[in-house]
Design a protein around this motif. Structure first.
Motif, mmCIF file in Angstrom:
data_model
loop_
_atom_site.group_PDB
_atom_site.id
_atom_site.type_symbol
_atom_site.label_atom_id
_atom_site.label_comp_id
_atom_site.label_asym_id
_atom_site.label_seq_id
_atom_site.Cartn_x
_atom_site.Cartn_y
_atom_site.Cartn_z
ATOM 1 N N ARG A 92 0.840 -1.143 0.083
ATOM 2 C CA ARG A 92 0.232 0.059 -0.063
ATOM 3 C C ARG A 92 0.965 1.156 0.134
ATOM 4 O O ARG A 92 0.358 2.233 -0.495
ATOM 5 C CB ARG A 92 -1.083 0.142 1.223
ATOM 6 N N VAL A 93 1.841 1.417 0.434
ATOM 7 C CA VAL A 93 3.002 2.334 0.444
ATOM 8 C C VAL A 93 3.292 2.693 -0.724
ATOM 9 O O VAL A 93 3.300 3.639 -1.369
ATOM 10 C CB VAL A 93 4.195 2.050 1.560
ATOM 11 N N GLN A 94 3.703 1.642 -1.468
ATOM 12 C CA GLN A 94 4.240 1.565 -2.877
ATOM 13 C C GLN A 94 3.026 2.169 -3.809
ATOM 14 O O GLN A 94 3.255 3.051 -4.532
ATOM 15 C CB GLN A 94 4.601 0.231 -3.599
ATOM 16 N N MET A 95 1.602 1.581 -3.545
ATOM 17 C CA MET A 95 0.685 2.076 -4.462
ATOM 18 C C MET A 95 0.128 3.432 -4.237
ATOM 19 O O MET A 95 -0.022 4.066 -4.955
ATOM 20 C CB MET A 95 -0.547 1.146 -4.245
ATOM 21 N N ASN A 96 0.398 3.792 -2.831
ATOM 22 C CA ASN A 96 0.097 5.156 -2.676
ATOM 23 C C ASN A 96 0.930 6.051 -3.114
ATOM 24 O O ASN A 96 0.557 7.252 -3.725
ATOM 25 C CB ASN A 96 -0.213 5.288 -0.900
ATOM 26 N N THR A 97 2.155 5.806 -3.092
ATOM 27 C CA THR A 97 3.454 6.503 -3.697
ATOM 28 C C THR A 97 3.118 6.791 -5.179
ATOM 29 O O THR A 97 3.317 7.935 -5.723
ATOM 30 C CB THR A 97 4.677 5.990 -3.467
ATOM 31 N N LEU A 98 2.964 5.531 -5.799
ATOM 32 C CA LEU A 98 2.177 5.739 -7.181
ATOM 33 C C LEU A 98 1.181 6.606 -7.614
ATOM 34 O O LEU A 98 1.305 7.311 -8.643
ATOM 35 C CB LEU A 98 1.943 4.121 -7.741
ATOM 36 N N GLU A 99 -0.165 6.590 -6.834
ATOM 37 C CA GLU A 99 -0.859 7.411 -6.864
ATOM 38 C C GLU A 99 -0.673 8.761 -6.864
ATOM 39 O O GLU A 99 -1.267 9.580 -7.528
ATOM 40 C CB GLU A 99 -2.040 7.009 -5.915
ATOM 41 N N GLN A 100 0.343 9.273 -5.917
ATOM 42 C CA GLN A 100 0.661 10.737 -5.746
ATOM 43 C C GLN A 100 1.754 10.989 -6.749
ATOM 44 O O GLN A 100 1.853 12.206 -7.311
ATOM 45 C CB GLN A 100 1.069 10.567 -4.499
ATOM 46 N N LEU A 101 2.541 10.218 -7.215
ATOM 47 C CA LEU A 101 3.591 10.606 -8.031
ATOM 48 C C LEU A 101 2.900 10.714 -9.497
ATOM 49 O O LEU A 101 3.742 11.669 -10.283
ATOM 50 C CB LEU A 101 4.593 9.025 -8.525
ATOM 51 N N VAL A 102 1.730 10.030 -9.795
ATOM 52 C CA VAL A 102 1.039 10.587 -11.119
ATOM 53 C C VAL A 102 0.692 12.118 -11.260
ATOM 54 O O VAL A 102 0.633 12.538 -12.175
ATOM 55 C CB VAL A 102 0.059 9.597 -11.366
ATOM 56 N N VAL A 103 0.579 12.610 -10.102
ATOM 57 C CA VAL A 103 0.141 13.952 -9.965
ATOM 58 C C VAL A 103 1.579 14.828 -9.908
ATOM 59 O O VAL A 103 1.813 15.896 -10.461
ATOM 60 C CB VAL A 103 -0.684 14.259 -8.816
ATOM 61 N N PHE A 104 2.539 14.500 -9.054
ATOM 62 C CA PHE A 104 3.755 14.964 -8.671
ATOM 63 C C PHE A 104 4.629 15.290 -9.794
ATOM 64 O O PHE A 104 4.959 16.656 -10.150
ATOM 65 C CB PHE A 104 4.376 14.203 -7.702
ATOM 66 N N LEU A 105 4.833 14.491 -10.810
ATOM 67 C CA LEU A 105 5.615 14.393 -11.738
ATOM 68 C C LEU A 105 5.208 15.698 -12.738
ATOM 69 O O LEU A 105 6.190 16.536 -13.172
ATOM 70 C CB LEU A 105 6.061 13.275 -12.727
ATOM 71 N N PRO A 106 3.847 15.507 -13.465
ATOM 72 C CA PRO A 106 3.249 16.558 -14.403
ATOM 73 C C PRO A 106 3.420 17.938 -13.713
ATOM 74 O O PRO A 106 3.953 18.964 -14.430
ATOM 75 C CB PRO A 106 2.186 15.994 -14.759
ATOM 76 N N VAL A 107 2.978 18.061 -12.494
ATOM 77 C CA VAL A 107 2.901 19.258 -11.624
ATOM 78 C C VAL A 107 4.254 19.860 -11.321
ATOM 79 O O VAL A 107 4.570 21.156 -11.678
ATOM 80 C CB VAL A 107 1.800 19.476 -10.764
#
Lengths: 128, 128, 128
Positions: C47-62
């Motif tokens: 879940r830590v990995q998945m939550n990081t993925l979920e947030q990374l998808v926002v983080f990198l573009p912005v």
């Protein structure tokens, strides 16, 4: 021809194909949404898709970043290994998840190489 | 106004709103982390978020790539369909997952159109 | 040194480290693929990995979009908070998922700040 864009688009096309195969498995094995488990074969298709998503999130940014610091044809060539690695991964995983290592290594190696190339480029800082 | 950037940011804002709604559902239906199942309504909210993530990973790169080869206003307009498709998808999915097809098609169509536009652009290779 | 590229690459390296830790937990707690549940400690790592993925998808573009409209060093500095927030999130989540809030807030705040910066930039439209 923009080789890096081409590899990026092909990776997304490959991933979309995996999502379609998951959708088909959902129908075939009668897994009603929102469930994501209930039949081993559906779960295999779903995990292949998810693992590809997990790696794609790394692959696309490092492909583009590496391509800004190193010769695009070389970067695209390394990226092509990722495309093949994913085909092998899916083929093996659906047959037997325990045999997924070679395809995964052919995903991880190009990802690691591109990440290292992007890191060195960012440190050098001479982006195009 | 940069229309492509605007559509990209709005897609991320929409996705973040879905993650907040999943978080609320987690509290409301008392699903303790790390579980991601246990109540149908939580699972619906979670699957909407995950499906949006799965499609966003395609949407953002093809939006930007297509925008480098085709008129940005047209590309952004196609991207706006994705934004609306996701609202419809969530609305229908939470009501009844079996009715999710129209919203999903309005996600897949713009994604496929932008992917094709990016592919043609990459093959032509005259990136801006 | 390109600070924004550097922060982006470090975020991907951090995420890859989380995926490796999930892989190790899979072996340690004997969770056979394609299962993603069966032991609380594996589920926490996943879940830590998945939550990081979920947030990374926002983080990198912005991160990249904000960096086209605002001073890169400031944008990269806000991005560095994300990197630290994820370390804290993982540390707390693995110990006790109920204590994950501070690390999550240190993920959400930089993401929200960068998204707002990207939105204002897109509306102003004077991209570099």
């Amino acid at each position: 021809m923009n080789w890096i864009h081409l590899v990026a688009v092909l990776a997304l096309l490959e991933y979309l194909a995996f999502t379609v195969l998951t959708g088909r498995a959902r129908v075939k094995y009668k897994i009603r949404a929102p469930a994501t488990s209930g039949h081993e074969m559906f779960e295999r298709a779903y995990r292949v898709q998810m693992n590809t998503l997990e790696q794609l999130v790394v692959f696309l940014p490092v492909l583009f970043l590496a391509g800004r610091y190193w010769p695009p044809a070389v970067v695209a060539g390394v990226g092509a290994v990722f495309l093949l690695g994913r085909v092998l991964y899916r083929h093996q995983y659906v047959k037997d998840p325990a045999s997924r290592a070679p395809g995964f290594i052919l995903t991880l190696l190009p990802n690691a190489a591109l990440l290292l190339a992007a890191l060195l480029g960012a440190l050098r800082g001479a982006a195009a």
